[in-house]
Write an enzyme that holds these catalytic residues in place. Structure first.
Site, mmCIF file in Angstrom:
data_model
loop_
_atom_site.group_PDB
_atom_site.id
_atom_site.type_symbol
_atom_site.label_atom_id
_atom_site.label_comp_id
_atom_site.label_asym_id
_atom_site.label_seq_id
_atom_site.Cartn_x
_atom_site.Cartn_y
_atom_site.Cartn_z
ATOM 1 N N TYR A 64 0.869 -1.186 0.000
ATOM 2 C CA TYR A 64 0.000 0.000 0.000
ATOM 3 C C TYR A 64 0.894 1.222 0.000
ATOM 4 O O TYR A 64 1.888 1.255 0.730
ATOM 5 C CB TYR A 64 -0.922 0.013 1.230
ATOM 6 C CG TYR A 64 -2.360 -0.059 0.807
ATOM 7 C CD1 TYR A 64 -2.926 0.991 0.070
ATOM 8 C CD2 TYR A 64 -3.148 -1.162 1.078
ATOM 9 C CE1 TYR A 64 -4.229 0.923 -0.363
ATOM 10 C CE2 TYR A 64 -4.460 -1.237 0.639
ATOM 11 C CZ TYR A 64 -4.988 -0.182 -0.090
ATOM 12 O OH TYR A 64 -6.279 -0.250 -0.535
ATOM 13 N N GLU A 66 -0.421 4.844 -0.456
ATOM 14 C CA GLU A 66 -1.147 6.101 -0.656
ATOM 15 C C GLU A 66 -0.249 7.274 -0.313
ATOM 16 O O GLU A 66 0.577 7.195 0.592
ATOM 17 C CB GLU A 66 -2.398 6.136 0.236
ATOM 18 C CG GLU A 66 -3.547 5.383 -0.379
ATOM 19 C CD GLU A 66 -4.738 5.298 0.547
ATOM 20 O OE1 GLU A 66 -4.897 6.191 1.395
ATOM 21 O OE2 GLU A 66 -5.492 4.319 0.411
ATOM 22 N N ASP A 241 -6.105 14.957 -24.068
ATOM 23 C CA ASP A 241 -6.090 13.526 -23.743
ATOM 24 C C ASP A 241 -5.383 12.826 -24.909
ATOM 25 O O ASP A 241 -5.951 12.632 -25.976
ATOM 26 C CB ASP A 241 -7.533 13.047 -23.586
ATOM 27 C CG ASP A 241 -7.638 11.559 -23.272
ATOM 28 O OD1 ASP A 241 -6.602 10.858 -23.352
ATOM 29 O OD2 ASP A 241 -8.755 11.107 -22.970
ATOM 30 N N THR A 270 -3.109 7.214 -21.560
ATOM 31 C CA THR A 270 -2.947 5.841 -21.128
ATOM 32 C C THR A 270 -1.475 5.521 -21.341
ATOM 33 O O THR A 270 -0.762 6.254 -22.034
ATOM 34 C CB THR A 270 -3.771 4.855 -21.977
ATOM 35 O OG1 THR A 270 -3.333 4.955 -23.333
ATOM 36 C CG2 THR A 270 -5.251 5.147 -21.904
ATOM 37 N N LYS A 273 -1.343 2.028 -24.915
ATOM 38 C CA LYS A 273 -1.727 2.059 -26.330
ATOM 39 C C LYS A 273 -0.450 2.250 -27.155
ATOM 40 O O LYS A 273 0.470 1.457 -27.034
ATOM 41 C CB LYS A 273 -2.808 3.107 -26.548
ATOM 42 C CG LYS A 273 -4.090 2.760 -25.763
ATOM 43 C CD LYS A 273 -5.226 3.737 -25.986
ATOM 44 C CE LYS A 273 -6.430 3.375 -25.133
ATOM 45 N NZ LYS A 273 -7.529 4.355 -25.252
ATOM 46 N N ARG A 279 -0.757 -1.623 -18.772
ATOM 47 C CA ARG A 279 -2.106 -1.053 -18.723
ATOM 48 C C ARG A 279 -2.161 -0.026 -17.602
ATOM 49 O O ARG A 279 -1.987 -0.365 -16.433
ATOM 50 C CB ARG A 279 -3.076 -2.205 -18.457
ATOM 51 C CG ARG A 279 -4.527 -1.926 -18.559
ATOM 52 C CD ARG A 279 -5.265 -3.204 -18.913
ATOM 53 N NE ARG A 279 -4.924 -3.539 -20.283
ATOM 54 C CZ ARG A 279 -5.501 -2.978 -21.342
ATOM 55 N NH1 ARG A 279 -6.488 -2.113 -21.201
ATOM 56 N NH2 ARG A 279 -5.116 -3.298 -22.556
HETATM 57 C C1 LIG Z 1 -8.547 4.604 -24.377
HETATM 58 C C2 LIG Z 1 -8.886 5.995 -24.023
HETATM 59 C C3 LIG Z 1 -9.214 6.347 -22.701
HETATM 60 C C4 LIG Z 1 -9.470 5.325 -21.624
HETATM 61 O O1 LIG Z 1 -8.417 4.566 -21.244
HETATM 62 P P1 LIG Z 1 -8.635 3.356 -20.211
HETATM 63 O O2 LIG Z 1 -7.244 2.991 -19.834
HETATM 64 O O3 LIG Z 1 -9.362 2.304 -20.939
HETATM 65 O O4 LIG Z 1 -9.405 3.863 -19.044
HETATM 66 C C5 LIG Z 1 -9.409 7.685 -22.403
HETATM 67 N N1 LIG Z 1 -9.297 8.624 -23.363
HETATM 68 C C6 LIG Z 1 -9.034 8.316 -24.654
HETATM 69 C C7 LIG Z 1 -8.940 9.410 -25.651
HETATM 70 C C8 LIG Z 1 -8.832 6.996 -25.023
HETATM 71 O O5 LIG Z 1 -8.588 6.701 -26.298
#
Ligand SMILES: *Cc1c(COP(=O)(O)O)cnc(C)c1O
Length: 478
Positions: A64, A66, A241, A270, A273, A279
């Protein structure tokens, strides 16, 4: 690093797991086989390195932690501090960011951290001051009430879903759609491109608190300098994002106006990707927002995942190496080769092509819905996902599009020649698939027919394309 060590590591791990619950060991092994055998064109997926994967499977999971580095609510976090600090340092260096927060468990969580940080930073309210200096649990009902009222402007302007925006940018199925009053900017119906003048107009009318840039299904570069100017002109915070294209930013394919980090107040992503890490999620921000961002846990996040932060540190270290820039460039070269191959064969692509890692095929030209096309391709060994196209007549469930992306196949080592062959396979399946009918004779959006022999033949051709490029080549579980 010897290949043998990688193979031994995974084999030994499975042996240990097998002794407890053999079905889990079997499923892990089966997943490797399935991933090895499928032509994976899912734009949001990738294959993390063995080092990244192994960094997650250990006793860091037991801790843990935090709090933040050097300031934890639990004792004994010195090693967690080491990996969290390393991950953050790699992230800052890689992206040229002033601050990096590497605790978010996913992209959605990173966005939630960012939204709250912006709200908290922007609003000077006594209730919020109290929230900052005391435990959230100490807030009374009346405090919360006051807080919500004080927050006032909770308007968010982001890209519309059917133009490629993401659910977390203020849409109803996500909490952001409840926290924020949302308005969208779309794309120009003629070109499929973002029309920055229209974005500016929408911003002037709506006066958002947050202007969001970024997407999940827009196949083009975005000019973040212009979006920042628009945000500034209405006093909005500019958030990007970059979940999908972080790898292209890391690999310096997107630079200057197209690199969000120097332009945005806050950037979320993320890590799994195109960035090719574990992840997880991450927030980068300018110094003014750092304190609020660091309150992500426990404000909106559960305890940090030290094993995943360790893996983030590994993956980010990999992304800082020169070969990652080469990888990022090959992702885009491959996407363009795929787009060219499809166009040459007569496919219709949203925006007519791509300058990032993804291609959006409008399959209505083949007389199919996205759902029919997705299933027919899957029958033929090609894994994609259906996706809306702008002004989609088939809605978000059946859709009219197929989204394909190249980060995963590029990791496997496939190149532009194989992308042309992939385009051929996709085009063949889509031309040979016919839409089916419902029992009452009306056209079905889900049923289709595709000759089984043809599907088999394409599956074999897809396997032939993959054969020279084994996935995790060093790992032998037999
Ligand atoms: C994939 C994605 C997310 C979410 O990601 P997770 O790891 O699945 O929560 C958020 N914003 C955009 C633009 C994405 O393509």
């Amino acid at each position: 690093m010897s290949r043998n060590a990688e193979s031994t590591a995974f084999r030994s791990a499975l042996e240990v797991i097998r002794a407890v619950e053999p079905r889990v060991a079997d499923a892990i092994g089966a997943e490797l086989t399935d991933q090895r055998e499928s032509l994976k064109l899912i734009a949001s997926e990738n294959y993390a390195s063995p080092a990244t994967l192994l960094a997650m499977g250990n006793w860091f999971s037991d801790k843990y932690a935090e709090g933040t580095v050097g300031r934890r609510f639990y004792a004994g976090c010195q090693n967690v501090d080491t990996v969290e600090a390393l991950a953050a340092e790699h992230a800052r260096e890689l992206f040229g960011a002033a601050h990096a927060y590497v605790q978010p468990h996913s992209g959605i969580d990173a966005n939630l951290v960012a939204f709250w940080a912006v709200l908290a930073d922007r609003v000077e309210s006594p209730a919020l001051k109290k929230a900052q200096v005391r435990q959230v649990n100490d807030l009374t009902e009346a405090d919360w009430f006051a807080l919500r009222r004080e927050l006032g402007n909770q308007r968010m302007l982001g890209m519309s879903l059917d133009a490629g925006g993401h659910l977390t940018h203020g849409f109803r199925p996500n909490i952001s759609g409840k926290m924020f009053d949302q308005r969208s900017y779309g794309t120009d119906p003629a070109t499929g491109l973002i029309d920055y003048d229209r974005v500016a107009e929408a911003a002037r009318e709506f006066e958002p608190l947050i202007l969001v840039g970024g997407y999940s299904a827009y196949p083009r570069k975005v000019n973040f300098r212009i979006l920042r100017e628009i945000a500034d002109s209405v006093g909005a915070t500019f958030m990007v994002d970059m979940a999908h294209f972080a790898g292209l930013v890391a690999g310096k394919v997107f630079t200057g106006d197209f690199d969000p980090v120097p332009h945005a107040h806050i950037v979320t992503t993320t890590t799994h990707k195109s960035l090719r890490g574990p992840r997880g999620g991450m927030v980068l921000c300018q110094p003014e927002l750092a304190d609020q961002v660091d309150r992500g846990c426990p404000m909106v996040l559960g305890g940090p995942l030290p094993h995943v932060m360790a893996a983030k540190a590994v993956a980010l270290a990999e992304a800082r190496r020169p070969d990652f820039a080469d990888y990022a460039q090959r992702i885009v070269d491959n996407a363009q080769a795929l787009a060219d191959g499809l166009l040459r064969r007569g496919a219709t692509l949203v925006t007519g092509g791509t300058d990032n890692h993804l291609v959006l095929i409008d399959v209505s030209g083949y007389g199919l819905t996205g759902r029919q096309a997705e299933q027919a391709l899957l029958d033929s060994g090609i894994v994609t996902n259906r996706n809306s196209v702008p002004q989609d007549p088939n809605g978000a469930w059946y859709t009219s599009g197929i989204r394909i992306g190249t980060p995963a196949l590029t990791t496997r080592g496939l190149g532009t020649a194989e992308m042309d062959q992939t385009a051929e396979l996709i085009h063949t399946v889509l031309t040979q698939t016919t839409a089916g009918a419902n029992a009452d004779g009306t056209p079905s959006k889900a049923k289709y027919t595709l000759d089984a022999d043809l599907a088999d033949k394409v599956s074999r051709q897809a396997a032939d394309l993959l054969a020279p490029h084994p996935l995790y080549p060093a790992v032998d579980l037999t």
